[in-house]
Design a protein around this motif. Structure first.
Motif: not given
Length: 326
Positions: A240-246
């Motif tokens: 998950g941390g590889v994409i900026d979710e916001r």
């Protein structure tokens, strides 16, 4: 009577056949709820020789301190960001992942998500069942054939995704700083080696297959997402941390991105109030891309075999050392 059998603790779910295989050689304590029973887990590890985990059990220095006899950590999967590798190396604890065993499941998930998001017609069941008929709105989907897939991270899973995509008539661009342009994988898969920015700009579909390390954290942020075509779709089955979710949610909500499928998140489970909530054309699944009936059996069997080998070899080495000393 003294029990000389080595002890294996399994803190998350594992295929039953693998447990039976381990029980042929060892005392096995397998309980999928141990991951949430921290004190019980630490107690069991006090005299354990091996620990088998999935992605939720955090193998930290503190956990290793509670397991002084530990020889091996089996990982029912391939990501190792939940395991303190340096601490394991310092203690001489082998880390044994299930490399390759769930690759097919992840690759099929990525391709299925790409097909669904490109077509854009498979999230309309509720409206059709309610009597609506959004035929015109859903008649502008895209075909996979002729579209370009950018595979970010061209290891084993990325290469399998590329092969499946090519069989559908897709063009494949790939980016991986660990794979030079001369690497055989590009020719073998028919993918074109590109820079990161070139791959993003060419993509109709982006599929991410990288580990979570400092250099990949927020690899796809607002700046990178802005390089994509407005109709492009993004799929993340890595970490998950590889994409900026916001930034991803913002791009979806403002029509700067065609869609996304996320199987992994910066915080798992995904917390209420996430910026992803309410974003359109977004498919969310709970870290299951690599989990199928078949892959679970393969992963469990492979890790059980690797742990068995490590413990039996350690036992033989110990016996040899004792023989020499006597």
């Amino acid at each position: 009577m003294k029990n000389d059998r080595k002890k294996v603790v399994v803190s998350e779910f594992i295929d039953a056949s693998a447990v039976e295989s381990l029980k042929q050689h060892f005392d096995v304590h397998a309980n999928a709820s141990l991951v949430d029973q921290h004190d019980t887990l630490r107690g069991l590890l006090a005299d354990a020789d091996a620990l088998i985990v999935r992605n939720r059990t955090r193998v930290t220095q503190a956990l290793l301190d509670a397991a002084p006899k530990l020889i091996a950590v089996g990982r029912l999967g391939v990501g190792l960001d939940n395991i303190d590798l340096a601490a394991c190396a310092q203690r001489g604890v082998q880390v044994l992942p299930a490399t390759g065993a769930n690759a097919r499941a992840v690759a099929e998930y990525a391709i299925a998500a790409a097909l669904m998001l490109l077509r854009g017609a498979y999230l309309s069941s509720a409206s059709v069942a309610a009597g609506e008929w959004p035929r015109t709105a859903l008649s502008n989907g895209r075909e996979a054939a002729g579209s370009t897939l950018a595979v970010i991270g061209f290891g084993g899973i990325g290469q399998l995704v590329a092969q499946l995509a090519r069989s559908l008539g897709m063009r494949v661009a790939g980016y991986d700083p660990q794979q030079p342009a001369s690497a055989a994988c590009w020719k073998e898969t028919g993918a074109q080696c590109m820079t990161f920015e070139e791959a993003l700009r060419a993509a109709d579909v982006v599929s991410v297959h990288v580990p979570l390390v400092e250099s990949t954290r927020n690899l796809l942020g607002a700046a990178q997402l802005s390089m994509l075509k407005p109709h492009a779709v993004v799929i993340n089955t890595s970490r998950g941390g590889v994409i900026d979710e916001r930034a991803l949610a913002d791009a979806l909500k403002h029509g700067r991105l065609g869609g996304a499928a996320l199987d992994v998140f910066a915080d798992e489970p995904l917390k209420a109030g996430s910026p992803l909530a309410g974003a359109p054309n977004l498919v969310l699944t709970p870290h299951i891309a690599g989990l199928t009936v078949q892959s679970n059996e393969r992963v469990s069997t492979l890790v059980a075999a690797r742990v068995t080998q490590a413990l039996l070899e350690g036992e033989r080495d110990s016996q040899r050392r004792e023989g020499v000393s006597t």
